[in-house]
Design a protein around this motif. Structure first.
Motif, PDB file in Angstrom:
ATOM      1  N   VAL A 202       0.851  -1.204   0.000  1.00 46.21           N
ATOM      2  CA  VAL A 202       0.000   0.000   0.000  1.00 46.21           C
ATOM      3  C   VAL A 202       0.880   1.245   0.000  1.00 46.21           C
ATOM      4  CG1 VAL A 202      -1.787   1.254   1.270  1.00 46.21           C
ATOM      5  CG2 VAL A 202      -1.806  -1.253   1.241  1.00 46.21           C
ATOM      6  N   TYR A 203       1.844   1.260   0.893  1.00 45.82           N
ATOM      7  CA  TYR A 203       2.772   2.401   0.990  1.00 45.82           C
ATOM      8  C   TYR A 203       3.621   2.486  -0.286  1.00 45.82           C
ATOM      9  CZ  TYR A 203       6.479   5.366   2.967  1.00 45.82           C
ATOM     10  OH  TYR A 203       7.390   6.375   3.199  1.00 45.82           O
ATOM     11  N   GLN A 204       4.136   1.344  -0.704  1.00 42.52           N
ATOM     12  CA  GLN A 204       5.051   1.321  -1.849  1.00 42.52           C
ATOM     13  C   GLN A 204       4.402   1.907  -3.116  1.00 42.52           C
ATOM     14  OE1 GLN A 204       6.021  -2.582  -3.443  1.00 42.52           O
ATOM     15  NE2 GLN A 204       8.153  -1.949  -3.718  1.00 42.52           N
ATOM     16  N   ALA A 205       3.151   1.509  -3.363  1.00 36.78           N
ATOM     17  CA  ALA A 205       2.480   1.953  -4.591  1.00 36.78           C
ATOM     18  C   ALA A 205       2.317   3.471  -4.608  1.00 36.78           C
ATOM     19  CB  ALA A 205       1.119   1.279  -4.701  1.00 36.78           C
ATOM     20  N   ARG A 206       2.058   4.056  -3.437  1.00 33.40           N
ATOM     21  CA  ARG A 206       1.870   5.505  -3.368  1.00 33.40           C
ATOM     22  C   ARG A 206       3.197   6.260  -3.383  1.00 33.40           C
ATOM     23  NH1 ARG A 206      -2.107   2.793  -1.781  1.00 33.40           N
ATOM     24  NH2 ARG A 206      -4.221   3.596  -1.669  1.00 33.40           N
ATOM     25  N   ARG A 207       4.151   5.730  -2.663  1.00 33.20           N
ATOM     26  CA  ARG A 207       5.442   6.418  -2.491  1.00 33.20           C
ATOM     27  C   ARG A 207       6.216   6.483  -3.807  1.00 33.20           C
ATOM     28  NH1 ARG A 207       9.281   9.644  -1.048  1.00 33.20           N
ATOM     29  NH2 ARG A 207      10.842   8.984   0.451  1.00 33.20           N
ATOM     30  N   GLU A 208       6.211   5.365  -4.546  1.00 34.81           N
ATOM     31  CA  GLU A 208       7.069   5.295  -5.736  1.00 34.81           C
ATOM     32  C   GLU A 208       6.677   6.306  -6.809  1.00 34.81           C
ATOM     33  OE1 GLU A 208       8.759   0.759  -5.552  1.00 34.81           O
ATOM     34  OE2 GLU A 208       7.160   1.195  -6.985  1.00 34.81           O
ATOM     35  N   GLN A 209       5.377   6.589  -6.911  1.00 34.23           N
ATOM     36  CA  GLN A 209       4.999   7.478  -7.997  1.00 34.23           C
ATOM     37  C   GLN A 209       4.739   8.913  -7.565  1.00 34.23           C
ATOM     38  OE1 GLN A 209       1.636   5.926 -10.056  1.00 34.23           O
ATOM     39  NE2 GLN A 209       0.488   5.396  -8.232  1.00 34.23           N
ATOM     40  N   ALA A 210       4.987   9.211  -6.281  1.00 33.57           N
ATOM     41  CA  ALA A 210       4.723  10.574  -5.803  1.00 33.57           C
ATOM     42  C   ALA A 210       5.796  11.545  -6.277  1.00 33.57           C
ATOM     43  CB  ALA A 210       4.648  10.586  -4.283  1.00 33.57           C
ATOM     44  N   PHE A 211       5.354  12.680  -6.784  1.00 33.52           N
ATOM     45  CA  PHE A 211       6.255  13.779  -7.154  1.00 33.52           C
ATOM     46  C   PHE A 211       6.383  14.691  -5.935  1.00 33.52           C
ATOM     47  CE2 PHE A 211       7.378  17.928  -8.687  1.00 33.52           C
ATOM     48  CZ  PHE A 211       8.227  17.697  -9.752  1.00 33.52           C
ATOM     49  N   ILE A 212       7.605  15.106  -5.625  1.00 37.24           N
ATOM     50  CA  ILE A 212       7.793  15.919  -4.412  1.00 37.24           C
ATOM     51  C   ILE A 212       8.378  17.282  -4.756  1.00 37.24           C
ATOM     52  CG2 ILE A 212       9.049  16.092  -2.212  1.00 37.24           C
ATOM     53  CD1 ILE A 212       8.669  13.082  -1.945  1.00 37.24           C
ATOM     54  N   LEU A 213       7.574  18.299  -4.471  1.00 45.25           N
ATOM     55  CA  LEU A 213       8.037  19.686  -4.563  1.00 45.25           C
ATOM     56  C   LEU A 213       8.290  20.160  -3.135  1.00 45.25           C
ATOM     57  CD1 LEU A 213       8.533  22.378  -6.050  1.00 45.25           C
ATOM     58  CD2 LEU A 213       6.096  22.821  -5.915  1.00 45.25           C
ATOM     59  N   ALA A 214       9.554  20.211  -2.768  1.00 43.86           N
ATOM     60  CA  ALA A 214       9.912  20.593  -1.393  1.00 43.86           C
ATOM     61  C   ALA A 214      10.013  22.112  -1.273  1.00 43.86           C
ATOM     62  CB  ALA A 214      11.250  19.953  -1.018  1.00 43.86           C
ATOM     63  N   VAL A 215       9.820  22.596  -0.053  1.00 44.47           N
ATOM     64  CA  VAL A 215       9.978  24.028   0.239  1.00 44.47           C
ATOM     65  C   VAL A 215      10.935  24.175   1.419  1.00 44.47           C
ATOM     66  CG1 VAL A 215       8.835  26.125   1.049  1.00 44.47           C
ATOM     67  CG2 VAL A 215       7.692  24.677  -0.626  1.00 44.47           C
ATOM     68  N   ASN A 216      12.029  24.883   1.205  1.00 48.30           N
ATOM     69  CA  ASN A 216      12.958  25.150   2.310  1.00 48.30           C
ATOM     70  C   ASN A 216      12.343  26.178   3.247  1.00 48.30           C
ATOM     71  OD1 ASN A 216      14.995  23.430   1.286  1.00 48.30           O
ATOM     72  ND2 ASN A 216      15.630  25.031  -0.147  1.00 48.30           N
ATOM     73  N   CYS A 217      12.534  25.976   4.544  1.00 45.87           N
ATOM     74  CA  CYS A 217      11.958  26.914   5.506  1.00 45.87           C
ATOM     75  C   CYS A 217      12.845  28.149   5.621  1.00 45.87           C
ATOM     76  CB  CYS A 217      11.813  26.252   6.872  1.00 45.87           C
ATOM     77  SG  CYS A 217      10.546  24.965   6.881  1.00 45.87           S
ATOM     78  N   GLY A 218      12.198  29.286   5.806  1.00 50.21           N
ATOM     79  CA  GLY A 218      12.949  30.525   5.923  1.00 50.21           C
ATOM     80  C   GLY A 218      12.372  31.428   6.991  1.00 50.21           C
ATOM     81  N   GLY A 219      13.075  32.510   7.255  1.00 49.42           N
ATOM     82  CA  GLY A 219      12.563  33.529   8.179  1.00 49.42           C
ATOM     83  C   GLY A 219      12.533  33.076   9.618  1.00 49.42           C
ATOM     84  N   ARG A 220      11.560  33.597  10.349  1.00 46.10           N
ATOM     85  CA  ARG A 220      11.470  33.322  11.783  1.00 46.10           C
ATOM     86  C   ARG A 220      10.926  31.925  12.073  1.00 46.10           C
ATOM     87  NH1 ARG A 220       8.254  35.199  15.216  1.00 46.10           N
ATOM     88  NH2 ARG A 220       6.795  35.992  13.671  1.00 46.10           N
ATOM     89  N   GLY A 221       9.838  31.562  11.378  1.00 53.83           N
ATOM     90  CA  GLY A 221       9.252  30.235  11.551  1.00 53.83           C
ATOM     91  C   GLY A 221       8.603  30.038  12.903  1.00 53.83           C
ATOM     92  N   CYS A 222       8.119  28.830  13.132  1.00 52.85           N
ATOM     93  CA  CYS A 222       7.396  28.556  14.375  1.00 52.85           C
ATOM     94  C   CYS A 222       8.380  28.235  15.505  1.00 52.85           C
ATOM     95  CB  CYS A 222       6.400  27.423  14.173  1.00 52.85           C
ATOM     96  SG  CYS A 222       7.142  25.806  14.128  1.00 52.85           S
TER      97      CYS A 222
END
Ligand code: SF4
Ligand code: SF4
Length: 387
Positions: free
Chosen positions: A148-168
């Protein structure tokens, strides 16, 4: 220098062109999910375009508190992580494993017909990328691969966002070596820069899939000053971490202090509600349930997410092996920070801070560890831990 369309290239995309990146992903058939506002909450949901993002909003987080606040600019990713994580898409909280149907000659097992979504995850923070790496070890790299995990993980496209500024103030990714910059595991990673009237994204290409998406989204090679400005945004976040967890010898520290009085003190406040585990991006506990319809013609087996804070979760042959709230809290914290290393070769915590923010009584795991470290009460050789 890498060409504009190659892995490793650093590119510049004006914020006004960002919608075209989402259009390109949509054209390629991805189901885009990302941060959005629903019922006054920051959640991950379906995106159809930039307007679905929490544009111009930020968050204020403290142990036991989360507030959305308007920003004085139009940042697309100017907030941290909310109560949900990406595991809801890769490790669904309810999943039909199989169903059995009664026929004239007995039962037939029918595997579920599944159309696995091809997700594009928009706005994955570095800590959550590391959480996926941790769950990969659990679901993909052990003796039994989870399909179940494998089928979803393998085809997922990942657009990452680096954290900046003050943040939480609740996260501590620098301590855990998991952020605030995404260093691998993404198709594209961006840093949002708002400076001196300019609003742009510094894009880093991580894979050929990322190259493919950029074929139809406007961009150019970034100039050195633009790269430097983006680096400065991330460096500012790293310098402004709200919290720190001293990981030096942490596993051994917790093993030595199995009977520390702090476990009683924290349990006096802990409601054993399990919120800290529900929101954690690495927790993977689940149970399996069978249900039948009223006619007795159909039975189904479901996998359901579960948490180690319930008495039932550790019920083994006639009773629970963690019958006290103290033993359940201790189990959770020592699993995250100590036994996870023995089991999976890494920490079970990536420092996202969700368990602090979403604990209704504001229990802070960094504070709990500090309290034990500052006043060790090691287990004597003759003592044995209680349950
Ligand atoms: S234990 Fe808490 S801080 Fe660590 S990954 Fe889980 S939710 Fe995040
Ligand atoms: S630590 Fe907080 S969130 Fe976790 S079970 Fe206890 S009260 Fe609930």
């Amino acid at each position: 220098m890498a060409s504009p369309m190659s892995v490793g290239a650093k590119l510049l995309m004006p914020a006004a062109d960002f919608p075209q990146l989402l259009v390109a992903l949509g054209r390629l058939g991805y189901r885009m999910v990302g941060p959005t506002l629903r019922d006054g909450q920051l959640i991950y949901g379906d995106l159809t375009g930039v307007a679905d993002l929490p544009v111009g909003w930020t968050d204020a987080q403290e142990p036991g508190a989360f507030r959305l606040q308007p920003r004085d600019d139009q940042a697309l990713f100017g907030y941290g992580v909310g109560q949900q994580s990406w595991k809801q898409f890769l490790f669904p909280s309810h999943h039909l494993l199989w169903r059995a149907e009664r026929h004239e000659n007995g039962f037939q097992i029918v595997p579920p017909a599944e159309n696995v979504p091809r997700y594009a995850f928009i706005g994955v923070r570095a800590c959550d990328l590391q959480a996926m790496v941790v769950q990969d070890r659990v679901f993909l790299q052990g003796p039994h691969v989870d399909p179940v995990y494998q089928a979803r993980r393998e085809q997922a496209f990942i657009l990452a966002v680096n954290c900046g500024g003050r943040g939480c103030s609740t996260c501590f990714c620098v301590s855990m070596g998991s952020g605030p910059r995404a260093t691998s595991g993404f198709d594209l990673a961006l840093t949002e820069v708002l400076q001196e009237g300019n609003h742009y994204f510094l894009l880093e290409v991580g894979t050929e899939r990322g190259v493919g998406v950029l074929q139809s989204a406007p961009h150019r090679l970034a100039a050195a000053a633009e790269i430097e400005a983006a680096d400065g945004v991330v460096a500012a976040r790293a310098a402004n971490m709200g919290r720190k967890l001293d990981t030096q010898g942490l596993k051994e520290l917790l093993y030595r202090n199995y009977e520390h009085p702090r476990w009683d003190e924290v349990t006096a406040r802990c409601l054993n509600c399990g919120n800290c585990t529900w929101v954690c991006p690495t927790c993977f506990c689940h149970t399996v349930e069978e249900v039948t319809d009223l006619s007795g013609a159909v039975a189904e087996r479901w996998r359901r997410q579960d948490v180690c804070f319930t008495v039932d979760y550790s019920y083994i042959h006639g009773g629970s092996i963690r019958s006290s709230p103290r033993s359940r809290y201790r189990q959770w914290l020592t699993h995250k920070l100590a036994t996870w290393h023995d089991q999976f070769g890494c920490s079970g915590c990536v420092g996202c801070g969700r368990c602090l923010t979403w604990c209704p009584v504001g229990i802070d795991l960094t504070e709990e560890v500090r309290a034990i470290r500052d006043n060790e009460v090691p287990l004597k050789e003759t003592e044995h831990g209680d349950h």
